[in-house]
Design an enzyme around this catalytic site. Structure first.
Site, mmCIF file in Angstrom:
data_model
loop_
_atom_site.group_PDB
_atom_site.id
_atom_site.type_symbol
_atom_site.label_atom_id
_atom_site.label_comp_id
_atom_site.label_asym_id
_atom_site.label_seq_id
_atom_site.Cartn_x
_atom_site.Cartn_y
_atom_site.Cartn_z
ATOM 1 C CG ASP A 108 -1.797 1.160 1.292
ATOM 2 O OD1 ASP A 108 -2.003 1.686 0.114
ATOM 3 O OD2 ASP A 108 -2.432 1.589 2.476
ATOM 4 C CG ASP A 316 -3.022 4.607 -4.535
ATOM 5 O OD1 ASP A 316 -2.227 3.989 -3.877
ATOM 6 O OD2 ASP A 316 -4.176 4.666 -4.053
#
Ligand SMILES: *[C@@H]1O[C@H](CO)[C@@H](O)[C@H](O)[C@H]1NC(C)=O
Ligand SMILES: *[C@@H]1O[C@H](CO)[C@@H](O)[C@H](O)[C@H]1NC(C)=O
Ligand SMILES: *[C@@H]1O[C@H](CO)[C@@H](O)[C@H](O)[C@H]1NC(C)=O
Ligand SMILES: *[C@@H]1O[C@H](CO)[C@@H](O)[C@H](O)[C@H]1NC(C)=O
Ligand SMILES: *[C@@H]1O[C@H](CO)[C@@H](O)[C@H](O)[C@H]1NC(C)=O
Ligand SMILES: *[C@@H]1O[C@H](CO)[C@@H](O)[C@H](O)[C@H]1NC(C)=O
Ligand SMILES: *[C@@H]1O[C@H](CO)[C@@H](O)[C@H](O)[C@H]1NC(C)=O
Ligand SMILES: *[C@@H]1O[C@H](CO)[C@@H](O)[C@H](O)[C@H]1NC(C)=O
Length: 436
Positions: A108, A316
């Site tokens: 992440d 991201d």
């Protein structure tokens, strides 16, 4: 049960990685494989699970993640500020402890603390095929004290201090999921490379819609507790990844995530843009100046005052679609409509996207170029359109106000490198299926 389906279906499992340390004195590097969950290489591969379901789930998660990231980035009330969003796109396999125990964590870039489920469980969610960590079974496990720097670095995720002076962390997620436990130090193994004294969360109370094929989350953000910063002596702020997507091709191939010396992105076709590290840290912001459709240049405007100077997009790996402000989205799709010609656009029959074509000939779709400061990233139609069902292809960028996100469908077949020391993000077109 919708939420559960959503979360569990989004995981992309990573294969066992075999990576050799680079023992150069001033650093090192290692590489870990990333395998999409939908790959036949994954033990969880379910050939009967429809591709459209996966896509829909990934889409829903992107939107919820975008809204969560916007909140965390400070666009909503303070109360929401420490609520994270469960990531779920790519997973990496590491080992923790001595003897090492396998941990599969969601990789992440949007969070910092790495955590994994630990025994004894006050409550642990069901975890398929992997053991829980057992602190008492690792000779190098050390609980971290409440006075330590690591404990202070938890900030909003500091939950309390136990009677034994053990620092306790707690993270809440947007859908009422949470993890709580002890902050601890232990050895992390990336393949055969051991790295000592890495602080992580040993989660004794974890519940909610976490992916049941992951033991936790691996934090790759830019905060002090992220492994990127904790391993700085070895990797010097460098990591890179090359994503293959099973949404477009569930083939037998893996992506890669590289750290340290292995993470260099070089060659004549590399472009780089300044990385904007903000306070509070965590997200990787860059500046998007304009987007071109073929030769037509559209200046980028954020539609919200995001309270930051110029940085307007987060890179991201954990969000599938790309999200831009609604007004800009309307301009972008108008330009594409014109470039593609005809009037055959239709609403997405699956209800996810706004801009779709029937029987789209990708040859008619111009490249779309994202121009970050100093870095033009040219994206072929294979990145910007995805077939959502037979004969219907939709644009992988959606409009939504809040912070914009450069998502992972657009990042496919790019080697994306982060350098936190020199504060740069680099991109190089790369066939990630053949990249090692
Ligand atoms: C370690 O703790 C677990 C429960 O958390 C217990 O079942 C196990 O027996 C313990 N092992 C040792 C070696 O103490
Ligand atoms: C945890 O590791 C850090 C270095 O990463 C070290 O400074 C600290 O003393 C360690 N804490 C314990 C309890 O071992
Ligand atoms: C765990 O979360 C589920 C909903 O996600 C809830 O129904 C259940 O009561 C929770 N269990 C505990 C022990 O908190
Ligand atoms: C990481 O290491 C580099 C090179 O040794 C150093 O310049 C930099 O300040 C370090 N960054 C952090 C956050 O410690
Ligand atoms: C999927 O990947 C395989 C193996 O890399 C390749 O041969 C095939 O052409 C790809 N299919 C599509 C639709 O891209
Ligand atoms: C996937 O690749 C592995 C090793 O590269 C090979 O042994 C296996 O047969 C392949 N599986 C499929 C379904 O192509
Ligand atoms: C555009 O769509 C309308 C309604 O479907 C149709 O009548 C018209 O012929 C189409 N025009 C072109 C150029 O395809
Ligand atoms: C579109 O972009 C791809 C990837 O950068 C590039 O290989 C290709 O030549 C471009 N196509 C056109 C028509 O410019």
């Amino acid at each position: 049960m919708k939420t559960l389906t959503l979360l569990s279906s989004l995981i992309i499992i990573v294969s066992v990685s075999l990576c050799k340390a680079n023992h150069r004195s001033e650093g090192g590097g290692f590489t870990v494989d990333l395998i999409h969950r939908d790959s036949p290489l994954s033990p969880l591969y379910n050939p009967t699970y429809a591709r459209s379901d996966r896509l829909q789930n990934a889409f829903l998660r992107s939107v919820s993640r975008a809204s969560g990231l916007s909140k965390r980035a400070g666009f909503a009330s303070k109360i929401d500020a420490d609520i994270s969003v469960i990531p779920g796109e790519y997973v990496m396999r590491i080992q923790i402890g001595n003897p090492p125990v396998e941990v599969v964590g969601v990789a992440d870039t949007g969070s910092d603390l790495t955590w994994a489920q630990c025994q004894p469980c006050k409550h642990c969610y069901k975890q398929a095929g992997l053991p829980f960590l057992q602190p008492n079974a690792s000779s190098t496990y050390r609980a971290v004290s409440c006075q330590s720097k690591a404990c202070e670095a938890l900030e909003g995720n500091r939950y309390g201090c136990s009677s034994g002076n053990v620092c306790e962390y707690g993270i809440r997620y947007g859908d009422l999921s949470y993890t709580k436990g002890d902050l601890a130090n232990d050895t992390f193994w990336f393949g055969s490379t051991p790295l000592k004294n890495v602080a992580f969360g040993c989660g004794h109370d974890n519940n909610g819609s976490f992916p049941d094929d992951a033991s936790g989350i691996i934090g790759l953000g830019d905060g002090p507790l992220s492994i990127i910063n904790q391993l700085n002596d070895t990797i010097q702020g460098k990591f890179s990844y090359c994503l293959v997507s099973a949404l477009t091709n569930s083939s037998n191939v893996t992506g890669k995530i590289h750290f340290g010396d292995h993470a260099l992105v070089s060659g004549p076709d590399v472009v780089s843009t300044p990385l904007k590290l903000t306070i509070p840290p965590t997200y990787y912001y860059v500046v998007l100046e304009h987007v071109s459709v073929g030769n037509r240049k559209l200046p980028y405007k954020s539609t919200t005052d995001i309270g930051l100077d110029v940085e307007n997009v987060i890179i991201d790996s954990g969000t599938t679609v790309t999200i831009v402000g609604q007004e800009f989205y309307d301009e972008l799709t108008a330009a594409l409509t014109e470039a593609i010609g005809g009037n055959s656009t239709l609403p997405d029959p699956t209800g996810m996207f706004d801009f779709c074509y029937k029987d789209l000939d990708l040859g008619r779709v111009p490249n779309v170029t994202f121009s970050f400061t100093g870095a033009d990233v040219e994206l072929p139609p294979e990145n910007t359109f995805i077939q959502v069902q037979k004969g219907v292809s939709c644009f992988t960028i959606v409009g939504s106000d809040g912070i914009a996100i450069f998502g992972n469908l657009l990042q496919q077949n790019l080697l994306v490198g982060f350098d936190l020391v020199n504060k740069m993000v680099s991109f190089r077109p790369t066939d990630c299926r053949n990249h090692s």
